[in-house]
Write a protein that holds these residues in place. Structure first.
Motif, PDB file in Angstrom:
ATOM      1  N   ASP A 150       0.837  -1.281   0.128  1.00  0.00           N
ATOM      2  CA  ASP A 150      -0.103  -0.228  -0.014  1.00  0.00           C
ATOM      3  C   ASP A 150       0.932   1.303   0.106  1.00  0.00           C
ATOM      4  O   ASP A 150       0.651   2.125  -0.749  1.00  0.00           O
ATOM      5  N   ALA A 151       1.880   1.222   0.979  1.00  0.00           N
ATOM      6  CA  ALA A 151       2.723   2.531   1.036  1.00  0.00           C
ATOM      7  C   ALA A 151       3.575   2.653  -0.271  1.00  0.00           C
ATOM      8  O   ALA A 151       3.458   3.944  -0.641  1.00  0.00           O
ATOM      9  N   LEU A 152       4.206   1.515  -0.659  1.00  0.00           N
ATOM     10  CA  LEU A 152       5.183   1.770  -1.781  1.00  0.00           C
ATOM     11  C   LEU A 152       4.337   2.175  -3.104  1.00  0.00           C
ATOM     12  O   LEU A 152       4.927   2.864  -4.001  1.00  0.00           O
ATOM     13  N   ALA A 153       3.203   1.750  -3.215  1.00  0.00           N
ATOM     14  CA  ALA A 153       2.219   2.122  -4.248  1.00  0.00           C
ATOM     15  C   ALA A 153       2.042   3.654  -4.603  1.00  0.00           C
ATOM     16  O   ALA A 153       1.794   4.247  -5.472  1.00  0.00           O
ATOM     17  N   ALA A 154       2.207   4.345  -3.280  1.00  0.00           N
ATOM     18  CA  ALA A 154       1.875   5.534  -3.223  1.00  0.00           C
ATOM     19  C   ALA A 154       3.299   6.449  -3.119  1.00  0.00           C
ATOM     20  O   ALA A 154       3.435   7.563  -2.674  1.00  0.00           O
ATOM     21  N   HIS A 155       4.286   5.667  -3.458  1.00  0.00           N
ATOM     22  CA  HIS A 155       5.672   6.156  -3.240  1.00  0.00           C
ATOM     23  C   HIS A 155       5.904   6.667  -1.645  1.00  0.00           C
ATOM     24  O   HIS A 155       6.873   7.588  -1.691  1.00  0.00           O
ATOM     25  N   ARG A 156       5.338   6.261  -0.736  1.00  0.00           N
ATOM     26  CA  ARG A 156       5.642   6.687   0.425  1.00  0.00           C
ATOM     27  C   ARG A 156       6.793   5.722   1.355  1.00  0.00           C
ATOM     28  O   ARG A 156       7.015   4.603   0.913  1.00  0.00           O
ATOM     29  N   PRO A 157       7.325   6.354   2.161  1.00  0.00           N
ATOM     30  CA  PRO A 157       8.498   5.472   3.105  1.00  0.00           C
ATOM     31  C   PRO A 157       7.927   4.283   3.326  1.00  0.00           C
ATOM     32  O   PRO A 157       6.615   4.286   4.074  1.00  0.00           O
ATOM     33  N   ALA A 158       8.206   3.113   3.477  1.00  0.00           N
ATOM     34  CA  ALA A 158       7.937   1.890   4.030  1.00  0.00           C
ATOM     35  C   ALA A 158       8.608   0.853   4.610  1.00  0.00           C
ATOM     36  O   ALA A 158      10.054   1.077   4.030  1.00  0.00           O
ATOM     37  N   GLY A 159       8.604   0.035   5.556  1.00  0.00           N
ATOM     38  CA  GLY A 159       9.485  -0.834   6.023  1.00  0.00           C
ATOM     39  C   GLY A 159       8.737  -2.039   6.462  1.00  0.00           C
ATOM     40  O   GLY A 159       7.561  -2.109   6.807  1.00  0.00           O
ATOM     41  N   ILE A 160       9.631  -3.179   7.030  1.00  0.00           N
ATOM     42  CA  ILE A 160       9.010  -4.229   7.606  1.00  0.00           C
ATOM     43  C   ILE A 160       9.989  -4.602   8.911  1.00  0.00           C
ATOM     44  O   ILE A 160      11.043  -4.095   8.608  1.00  0.00           O
ATOM     45  N   SER A 161       9.434  -5.408   9.643  1.00  0.00           N
ATOM     46  CA  SER A 161      10.203  -5.863  10.645  1.00  0.00           C
ATOM     47  C   SER A 161      11.548  -6.760  10.325  1.00  0.00           C
ATOM     48  O   SER A 161      11.159  -7.637   9.429  1.00  0.00           O
ATOM     49  N   VAL A 162      12.431  -6.782  10.815  1.00  0.00           N
ATOM     50  CA  VAL A 162      13.526  -7.704  10.671  1.00  0.00           C
ATOM     51  C   VAL A 162      13.859  -8.613  11.825  1.00  0.00           C
ATOM     52  O   VAL A 162      13.973  -8.117  12.800  1.00  0.00           O
ATOM     53  N   THR A 163      13.918 -10.013  11.727  1.00  0.00           N
ATOM     54  CA  THR A 163      14.196 -10.766  12.765  1.00  0.00           C
ATOM     55  C   THR A 163      15.880 -10.642  13.044  1.00  0.00           C
ATOM     56  O   THR A 163      16.427 -10.877  12.134  1.00  0.00           O
ATOM     57  N   VAL A 164      16.274 -10.386  14.341  1.00  0.00           N
ATOM     58  CA  VAL A 164      17.538 -10.639  14.650  1.00  0.00           C
ATOM     59  C   VAL A 164      17.761 -11.202  15.749  1.00  0.00           C
ATOM     60  O   VAL A 164      17.049 -10.949  16.874  1.00  0.00           O
ATOM     61  N   ALA A 165      18.323 -12.412  15.781  1.00  0.00           N
ATOM     62  CA  ALA A 165      18.853 -13.313  16.957  1.00  0.00           C
ATOM     63  C   ALA A 165      19.506 -12.480  18.099  1.00  0.00           C
ATOM     64  O   ALA A 165      20.405 -11.861  17.790  1.00  0.00           O
ATOM     65  N   GLY A 166      19.105 -12.631  19.232  1.00  0.00           N
ATOM     66  CA  GLY A 166      19.779 -11.952  20.226  1.00  0.00           C
ATOM     67  C   GLY A 166      19.588 -10.426  20.376  1.00  0.00           C
ATOM     68  O   GLY A 166      20.320  -9.940  20.980  1.00  0.00           O
ATOM     69  N   ALA A 167      18.540  -9.924  19.905  1.00  0.00           N
ATOM     70  CA  ALA A 167      18.222  -8.455  19.827  1.00  0.00           C
ATOM     71  C   ALA A 167      17.616  -8.050  21.280  1.00  0.00           C
ATOM     72  O   ALA A 167      17.181  -6.943  21.264  1.00  0.00           O
ATOM     73  N   GLU A 168      17.164  -8.918  21.973  1.00  0.00           N
ATOM     74  CA  GLU A 168      16.293  -8.555  23.339  1.00  0.00           C
ATOM     75  C   GLU A 168      15.390  -8.133  22.837  1.00  0.00           C
ATOM     76  O   GLU A 168      14.431  -8.538  21.837  1.00  0.00           O
TER      77      GLU A 168
END
Length: 401
Positions: free
Chosen positions: A168-186
């Protein structure tokens, strides 16, 4: 008028195999051709270093909406006539959490090129297949495919719950992101994203949001994704057991007659074997003890609710909650300082999770936790530490007493 639904969806799993030529051929028949979106940055860079036989990559690059970026990619990787046998490929920027403009430019351009070539010369439908596990590349990769007019995004190998909002966001050229799994990140949340206007500038062409097809092999996952408009895909690709690989027929490790020998062999090689059996009838009180004596460093059982009804409803089978708890209790009593654990899943903020190995004691755990099976509970108020799946994946930092 809505687009016709394809009868056949081509698989897009093979890097450099499920390429634009195959997807284009399928799309020309009126079906859904799918390119593999995995490692397209490396694939495009190597094609250019091989001299771009036929000039296809350069033809697609000439159509990229920001010529300066296409020229930078071409200048960095293209070798006229090819680099020759025995010459190592020029490396590409590594994926990472920190921003890297060169990496994002290459990823966007590579996905654009692959989709544009697949869509060239026809009006058929083309999709691109991504692995949810390769989260670091997803925003830039998806945006590049959208710039080329991709019709469908297919995603498996994980839970694509954040992808509808990303599209949805990228279709409107808006900044967008997703969560990233990081082991040990508490408890730290990590994410990766893309700001289209910052990367490509203003005046970008209007984009059509592609349909999202989630690749699932479980009705539980399909129901989870469909429960909310924020996570709901536009459709599902159902992979049955005949697909093999991660969709092979579900069976517990005790279905292998050589399981205990495999564990012993792993121990003799200096490894720390871990076993995650399902609560099937083969999970008898004696089998976990046999695994312990064979050298298993950890045995993990899963709980998906604080009560038998909640857990069994989630799993779709009666009796598995009590069987899991019985196996865990037997393991505790028979192994002393056991490395056994329980992985518990909380499905909503209002649902406590069973946190004791001897009784289903509710505790304030977060969505997915695992903890030592002997006397640990998650009711102590200790903060869990992250081990994996998304920001909701955690391991309780309580030691067995």
């Amino acid at each position: 008028m809505s687009e016709p639904r394809p009868v056949l969806i081509q698989g897009g799993m093979g890097v450099g195999v499920s390429g634009w030529r195959l997807a284009r051929a399928v799309a020309l028949t009126g079906q859904l051709g799918v390119v593999s979106g995995t490692a397209l940055d490396a694939t495009l860079a190597r094609r250019l270093q091989l001299g771009d036989p036929g000039g296809h990559v350069r033809r697609a690059l000439a159509a990229f909406p920001v010529p300066e970026i296409a020229d930078r990619v071409l200048g960095r990787y293209f070798v006229p006539g090819g680099s020759g046998a025995g010459v190592p490929y020029r490396p590409i920027p590594r994926l990472g959490l920190r921003g890297n403009r060169s990496r994002d430019e290459l990823t966007v351009v590579a996905n654009y090129v692959e989709v544009l070539l697949a869509k060239e010369g026809h009006d058929g439908q083309v999709g691109i297949n991504y692995l949810e596990k390769i989260q670091l590349a997803t925003p830039a990769a998806v945006y590049g495919a959208m710039l080329a007019g991709v019709d469908h995004v297919l995603m498996g190998a994980g839970i694509p719950a954040e992808i509808p909002s990303l599209l949805d966001a990228l279709a409107a050229h808006r900044p967008a992101g997703i969560s990233v799994t990081v082991a040990g990140a508490e408890d730290t949340r990590h994410s990766v994203g893309l700001d289209p206007e910052r990367l490509l500038g203003r005046g970008l062409p209007a984009l059509r949001r592609p349909r999202l097809l989630a690749i699932v092999s479980s009705h539980v996952l399909a129901a989870y994704l469909a429960r909310s408009p924020r996570t709901r895909p536009d459709g599902f690709v159902l992979e049955s057991a005949v697909a093999g690989g991660h969709s092979a027929p579900p069976r517990g490790p005790f279905a292998r007659p050589d399981l205990f020998e495999l564990v012993r062999r792993g121990r003799d090689l200096g490894l720390a074997p871990a076993v995650s059996p399902s609560a099937a009838p083969a999970l008898t009180a004696g089998n976990p003890a046999r695994l312990h004596h064979a050298g298993a460093a950890a045995i993990s059982l899963s709980l998906d609710g604080a009560t038998p009804r909640r857990h069994d409803d989630f799993r779709g089978y009666d009796g598995v909650f009590l069987r899991t708890m019985s196996a865990c209790a037997a393991r505790r009593e028979g192994s002393g300082s056991s490395g056994s654990g329980v992985s518990a899943v909380r499905r909503s903020t209002s649902t406590p999770v069973a946190a004791s190995c001897s009784s289903p004691t509710p505790g304030p755990c977060i969505r997915r936790v695992s903890f030592p099976c002997r006397r640990a509970t998650c009711g102590s108020g200790r903060r869990p530490t992250s081990t994996g799946r998304r920001r909701s994946s955690s391991r309780c930092a309580i030691r067995a007493g």
